[in-house]
Design an enzyme around this catalytic site. Structure first.
Site, mmCIF file in Angstrom:
data_model
loop_
_atom_site.group_PDB
_atom_site.id
_atom_site.type_symbol
_atom_site.label_atom_id
_atom_site.label_comp_id
_atom_site.label_asym_id
_atom_site.label_seq_id
_atom_site.Cartn_x
_atom_site.Cartn_y
_atom_site.Cartn_z
ATOM 1 N N SER A 61 0.910 -1.000 0.127
ATOM 2 C CA SER A 61 0.051 0.008 0.206
ATOM 3 C C SER A 61 0.723 1.201 -0.233
ATOM 4 C CB SER A 61 -0.773 -0.004 1.248
ATOM 5 O OG SER A 61 -1.918 0.862 0.991
ATOM 6 N N ASP A 106 -10.108 -2.898 -6.020
ATOM 7 C CA ASP A 106 -9.707 -1.966 -5.048
ATOM 8 C C ASP A 106 -9.793 -0.653 -4.951
ATOM 9 O OD1 ASP A 106 -7.846 -0.942 -2.876
ATOM 10 O OD2 ASP A 106 -5.990 -2.237 -3.675
ATOM 11 N N HIS A 118 -8.456 -4.822 -0.490
ATOM 12 C CA HIS A 118 -7.309 -3.939 -0.104
ATOM 13 C C HIS A 118 -7.238 -4.293 1.459
ATOM 14 C CE1 HIS A 118 -4.037 -0.866 -0.571
ATOM 15 N NE2 HIS A 118 -4.524 -0.467 0.612
#
Length: 681
Positions: free
Chosen positions: A509, A595, A641
């Protein structure tokens, strides 16, 4: 049922791009955004403690059960089923209250459980792996439990009374509305609060003594809290303190006083303060306890007569026990091997024991308890997974470009020889004030046992050294995190921990920003890079304000649309915008098709540009035998995510290990390892 500073961090960071498996982070908010599947309390009824042992001594203790005590009953969850038994029942008689399969919620996991004060209702949040939003199911408990109501798109929820539930709704990653719903004869639902500022995220929390519900509206840097008196749940919320830019605060309650965890005052680090319920303004806040410099507040738990702060300083974990009656503070250092901490839920305000878990990448979770009565730290005797005794932990300090000392935690097998020839896996994050995930993972233990060196670089932008550490690595200070990471990798190599051709860098991320930046600026430092759902197109993403998180994340990255200087600064480090023809390491990226946090389009642009740059460089040099990196993108159709199953985790590890093993060079790996990764490839 329990409030923690860590939960406060989780809620504040819920809307950020973070590592989905950081559920021991994690997590500034008032409820757990990501809790383990088992929401449980430790039952310590069979433990024993020798009162003659000096205070602070670690004792041996065997844990018998993991349960949620509520009144005279015990609730526990196992594999998607929720059970209930009498607290004094030694025969093991249990009653099933809820089953995800039988109730038509297959494919979901239980994330949160709240029992109404009279135990007539049970509120449960369920979440599938492909969705960010959860569903709240209200069960009416009786001889035959039945589904009373199903509320979609719920983030947090708490019972104000036996039949009044407050909850927050979530849509498109934003949580800005608070509703009240009743389960009386005249059922109705009412909107009670709306947050107008898109930078703020709202959740609900219940104070430990169940006197107040708090509506907490948090941005990345600023907080505002409203109180709902549980004795008068239909009255309008009352403001504690109007938001002040840069001031974070959260509320607990004890003896008609508000206890306030806040960054207010100098230095701008966390402090525990208090004020009367009738005079809640900032001008009335009185200092109870202030943290020392460069100390990280990991968590905090309130009890009737005590408060426990879990702290980290110089890489070691401590707990400070504040006694409200005697006004004393006792500091206890936790075992030096511990790197991560998880507080167990404590619904009983008058509990005399605080339970928690300690872990590290190489140490499976071990449960501990601190007894206020005996003033002792008690350790569980047996482990579910044996701890490897040949793992060595080293804590280092790397000197960054501006002379700042950056902590590194290193793990390696003590039986390993010639460490300079061993593969090194470097971890980095460096954003949102979130610590690196240092909790136990089976695959980390496997790597250490196979001779790998694991290094965790606690660079600025993270929260390992307190709020200032984060501030020094965000917005116009983002490049400091890059300089920190470069200094850490260089120091590891200088000290003989592997070398560049055997070094892999991993991030997820927002950690992809620093990983991608160092890959552009100093590609010779690493041989392979493994990224999961990486944020690699910062500038384009922050300029698209229609995306769910762009506005609220301006406090972390800046606003390039309103500030040309900010735009130039982001462009100076943005991984996508700094790709150029050169010799890159191999890259393995895992991305998720749906996502909502890191747009797939940005990752696709990054991969396409990176592949072109590597091919351009290869064509320009044109020498036979030149290094040509592999740029691999694995797009997952399912998953999200914020969640990843154990099986998915193993698949990702297998894939990334395969790339690392093949790209780091066969001379640093034994034949067995090469065979393993080749079979995975």
């Amino acid at each position: 049922m329990c409030w923690t500073a860590k939960s406060f961090v989780r809620g504040l960071s819920f809307s950020v791009k973070y590592y989905p498996k950081d559920n021991h982070l994690p997590a500034l908010c008032l409820c757990s955004t990501i809790k383990p599947n088992k929401c449980h309390i430790l039952d310590w009824s069979r433990s024993s403690c020798n009162s003659t042992v000096p205070p602070g001594r670690i004792l041996s203790w065997r844990l018998f059960s993991c349960k949620i005590r509520f009144g005279g009953n015990v609730y526990f969850e196992e594999n998607g089923d929720i059970f209930c038994s009498k607290a004094d029942d030694d025969k093991g008689n249990v009653r099933i209250l809820f089953s995800t399969e039988d109730m038509g919620f297959s494919g979901t996991v239980i994330k949160r459980i709240r029992v109404s004060p009279d135990e007539r209702y049970l509120a449960i949040s369920l979440k599938s792996e492909n969705s960010e939003e959860a569903t709240c199911v209200i069960m009416k408990l009786g001889d035959v439990p039945i589904v009373e109501e199903v509320i979609p798109n719920v983030f947090s929820f708490e019972w104000a009374t036996n039949d009044v539930l407050y909850y927050t709704s979530q849509k498109n990653l934003k949580c800005q509305n608070v509703f009240m719903t009743t389960f009386t004869n005249e059922k109705y639902t009412k909107l009670v609060y709306t947050e107008q500022d898109a930078r703020f995220f709202v959740d609900i929390h219940c104070t430990k003594d169940r006197r107040f519900l708090t509506i907490n509206s948090n941005s990345k840097t600023t907080s505002e809290v409203w109180l709902i008196d549980c004795r008068h749940p239909f009255k309008l919320p009352v403001l504690v303190q109007a938001r002040t830019q840069g001031v974070i605060y959260h509320i607990e309650h004890r003896n008609n006083e508000l206890y306030i965890l806040t960054s207010y005052g100098e230095p701008a680090e966390y402090k525990l303060m208090k004020a009367s319920v009738v005079s809640t303004g900032m001008e009335n806040w009185q200092l109870v306890y202030a943290l020392e410099e460069k100390t990280k507040l990991i968590d905090l738990e309130m009890f009737r007569d005590h408060c426990i702060m879990f702290l980290q300083k110089a890489g070691c974990l401590y707990l400070n026990v504040i006694a409200f009656v005697s006004r004393s503070v006792q500091s206890i250092q936790l075992p030096t091997w511990a790197c991560a901490f998880e507080l167990e839920s404590h619904p009983e305000h008058a509990s005399s024991t605080c339970y928690f878990q300690l872990t590290s990448p190489a140490h499976p979770p071990r449960r501990f308890a601190y007894s206020f009565k005996e003033n002792n730290l008690i350790e569980q005797a047996a482990e579910e997974v044996p701890i490897i005794m040949n793992c060595h932990t080293t804590r280092l300090l790397a000197k960054s470009k501006d002379e700042t000392l950056v902590p590194i935690t290193v793990f390696h097998n003590t039986n390993s020889k010639e460490l300079h020839r061993k593969p090194l896996l470097v971890h980095v994050y460096g954003a949102y004030g979130i610590d690196l995930n240092m909790s136990f993972r089976e695959e980390k233990l496997m790597l250490i046992e196979e001779g790998w060196i694991l290094a965790y670089c606690h660079v600025r932008g993270g929260g390992e050294l307190g709020l200032r550490w984060h501030k020094d690595g965000c917005q116009q200070n983002k490049l400091k995190g890059l300089y920190d990471l470069k200094a850490c990798i260089m120091l590891l190599h200088e000290l003989g921990f592997s070398q560049p051709k055997y070094t892999a860098l991993t991030a997820a991320s927002a950690g992809g920003v620093l990983a991608g930046a160092v890959c552009n600026s100093d590609p010779e430092l690493i041989r392979a890079m493994v990224l999961q759902a990486p944020f690699v197109d910062v500038l384009n993403t922050m300029m698209k304000t229609h995306l769910p998180l762009s506005i609220e994340e301006q406090e972390e990255w800046g606003n390039p649309l309103a500030d040309e200087k900010c735009m130039k600064y982001i462009k100076n480090y943005c991984p996508y915008h700094n790709i150029k023809p050169q010799c890159y390491p191999s890259v393995f990226i895992t991305a998720y098709e749906n996502d909502q946090r890191v747009p797939l389009t940005g990752i696709l642009r990054y991969v396409q540009k990176l592949r072109k740059a590597t091919l351009d460089h290869a064509s320009r040099t044109g020498k036979e035998g030149n290094w040509i990196p592999k740029i691999i993108l694995d797009i997952q159709a399912s998953g999200s995510h914020c969640d990843s199953s154990w099986e998915d985790s193993l698949t990702e590890v297998s894939s990334s290990l395969c790339l690392q093993g093949l790209q780091l060079g066969e001379d640093c790996l034994c034949e067995k390892q090469i065979s393993q990764v080749q079979q995975l490839y």
